[in-house]
Write a protein that holds these residues in place. Sequence first.
Motif, PDB file in Angstrom:
ATOM      1  N   ILE A 195      -7.180 -13.473   9.564  1.00 41.17           N
ATOM      2  CA  ILE A 195      -7.836 -12.186   9.783  1.00 41.17           C
ATOM      3  C   ILE A 195      -8.902 -12.068   8.700  1.00 41.17           C
ATOM      4  CG2 ILE A 195      -7.573  -9.678   9.863  1.00 41.17           C
ATOM      5  CD1 ILE A 195      -4.620 -10.135  10.621  1.00 41.17           C
ATOM      6  N   ILE A 196     -10.163 -12.179   9.067  1.00 39.96           N
ATOM      7  CA  ILE A 196     -11.244 -12.134   8.086  1.00 39.96           C
ATOM      8  C   ILE A 196     -11.508 -10.688   7.707  1.00 39.96           C
ATOM      9  CG2 ILE A 196     -13.628 -12.739   7.590  1.00 39.96           C
ATOM     10  CD1 ILE A 196     -11.829 -15.134   7.980  1.00 39.96           C
TER      11      ILE A 196
ATOM     12  N   GLN B   2     -10.718   0.893   4.668  1.00 44.26           N
ATOM     13  CA  GLN B   2     -10.948   1.378   6.032  1.00 44.26           C
ATOM     14  C   GLN B   2     -11.211   0.229   6.994  1.00 44.26           C
ATOM     15  OE1 GLN B   2     -14.093   4.356   5.669  1.00 44.26           O
ATOM     16  NE2 GLN B   2     -12.566   5.991   5.789  1.00 44.26           N
ATOM     17  N   GLY B   3     -12.038  -0.721   6.549  1.00 47.60           N
ATOM     18  CA  GLY B   3     -12.331  -1.863   7.401  1.00 47.60           C
ATOM     19  C   GLY B   3     -11.089  -2.698   7.679  1.00 47.60           C
TER      20      GLY B   3
ATOM     21  N   LYS C 267      -8.914  -3.594  11.276  1.00 40.09           N
ATOM     22  CA  LYS C 267      -8.529  -4.949  11.686  1.00 40.09           C
ATOM     23  C   LYS C 267      -7.032  -5.038  11.986  1.00 40.09           C
ATOM     24  CE  LYS C 267     -12.459  -7.310  11.193  1.00 40.09           C
ATOM     25  NZ  LYS C 267     -12.686  -8.351  10.181  1.00 40.09           N
ATOM     26  N   LEU C 268      -6.237  -4.167  11.349  1.00 39.60           N
ATOM     27  CA  LEU C 268      -4.778  -4.223  11.498  1.00 39.60           C
ATOM     28  C   LEU C 268      -4.240  -3.226  12.532  1.00 39.60           C
ATOM     29  CD1 LEU C 268      -3.803  -4.461   7.711  1.00 39.60           C
ATOM     30  CD2 LEU C 268      -3.789  -6.322   9.389  1.00 39.60           C
TER      31      LEU C 268
ATOM     32  N   ARG D 221      -3.157   1.062  -2.549  1.00 38.97           N
ATOM     33  CA  ARG D 221      -3.876   0.779  -1.297  1.00 38.97           C
ATOM     34  C   ARG D 221      -2.962   0.047  -0.309  1.00 38.97           C
ATOM     35  NH1 ARG D 221      -7.124  -4.017  -2.615  1.00 38.97           N
ATOM     36  NH2 ARG D 221      -5.024  -4.880  -2.337  1.00 38.97           N
ATOM     37  N   ASP D 222      -2.211  -0.935  -0.809  1.00 39.64           N
ATOM     38  CA  ASP D 222      -1.306  -1.681   0.059  1.00 39.64           C
ATOM     39  C   ASP D 222      -0.248  -0.772   0.674  1.00 39.64           C
ATOM     40  OD1 ASP D 222      -2.699  -3.947  -0.609  1.00 39.64           O
ATOM     41  OD2 ASP D 222      -1.198  -4.723  -2.001  1.00 39.64           O
ATOM     42  N   PHE D 223       0.249   0.153  -0.111  1.00 40.02           N
ATOM     43  CA  PHE D 223       1.259   1.087   0.408  1.00 40.02           C
ATOM     44  C   PHE D 223       0.684   1.908   1.551  1.00 40.02           C
ATOM     45  CE2 PHE D 223       3.183   5.385   0.217  1.00 40.02           C
ATOM     46  CZ  PHE D 223       4.463   5.043   0.646  1.00 40.02           C
ATOM     47  N   ARG D 224      -0.548   2.382   1.375  1.00 46.86           N
ATOM     48  CA  ARG D 224      -1.161   3.168   2.440  1.00 46.86           C
ATOM     49  C   ARG D 224      -1.370   2.319   3.698  1.00 46.86           C
ATOM     50  NH1 ARG D 224      -4.174   5.095  -2.120  1.00 46.86           N
ATOM     51  NH2 ARG D 224      -5.883   3.638  -1.669  1.00 46.86           N
ATOM     52  N   LEU D 225      -1.738   1.070   3.512  1.00 46.03           N
ATOM     53  CA  LEU D 225      -2.015   0.201   4.658  1.00 46.03           C
ATOM     54  C   LEU D 225      -0.759  -0.240   5.397  1.00 46.03           C
ATOM     55  CD1 LEU D 225      -4.804  -2.138   3.197  1.00 46.03           C
ATOM     56  CD2 LEU D 225      -5.071  -0.573   5.132  1.00 46.03           C
TER      57      LEU D 225
END
Length: 336
Positions: free
Chosen positions: A46-47, A54-55, A59-60, A81-85
């Motif tokens: 996944i580039i 946001q980008g 993608k996810l 950031r990882d937790f939010r994602l």
Amino acid sequence: MKILFIGGTGTISMAITRLLAEQGHELYLLNRGSRKIDLPENVRTIIADIGDEQGTAKKLEGMEFDCVGEFIGFVPEQLQRDFRLFKDKTGQFIYISSASAYQKPPKGYVITEKTPLENPYWEYSRNKKACEEYLMERYRRDGFPVTIVRPSHTYDERNVPLGVHGNGGSWQVVKRIKEGKQVIIHGDGSSLWTITHNSDFAKAYVGLIGNPKAIGEAFHITSDESVSWNEIYKAIADALGVELKPYYVSSQTLADMSNYDFIGSLIGDKANSVQFDNSKIKSLVPDFKCEISAHEGIGRTVRYILDHPEYQNDDDEFDKWCDRVIAALDKAKEGF
């Protein structure tokens, strides 16, 4: 299982990527695609730049995973950031921390997961501790399914494990040994160290994926073998078929004579004799055993680099620094 790695092509992660692909898992690597490397055919990329939250989220969209592995998180803001994602997208989140975060100087030479995380010498290690603390808070308060893994000195076929090197990596030291030059070794070379080949590390890491007993826990993963720095450098010389010419300098002197971060990497890490107790990881992954000795692994790496010129990157700045340090200390000795 369906697995996502943030990164996935680095020194630690590449062997895990290969092993999971070999086992037939559905593996995705989220990275910028800037590293040109041959990946197994069943690994998907996944580039994305995960710094662009946001980008990356776009993608996810619509994707969920059994496990997400984070290999490139160094400060708490990145883990926030990882937790939010991923808070609603994964059944497990494995974070690569660092065994360098353990207490320095150590009160005992045997390190367990209960050894305090306290390293006043290296900001890198303190940041890793802060990342761990944030994630464990998310586990306790939000049920975020965290597993923490602490590698020590893990290496692969592209970089020889060393104590003293420049910003260009290990090649310049290998080259100095090959050319019969003196090579700087910190201390007297007798302190004990643990190096772990990434293919051995991968076996234990993969054993944690999908294991419910690993949630909310921290593990270090290292070899059980401890070797001196003299043995490590001699293994390089042996692989080259030449004589090692060591030049011993105290870690503090190296830190004082350099712009390199030897306070952190030596005094806060490699200058300390340590041995790791791997009982905890073996309790969950009982088949885990490191099979590549330090001497064998270093030999493999040296031969690989010699056969691949793309990893023979000269570091003239470090080479000249070594010569200056040796000349200055030799001159100082003449005054006594």
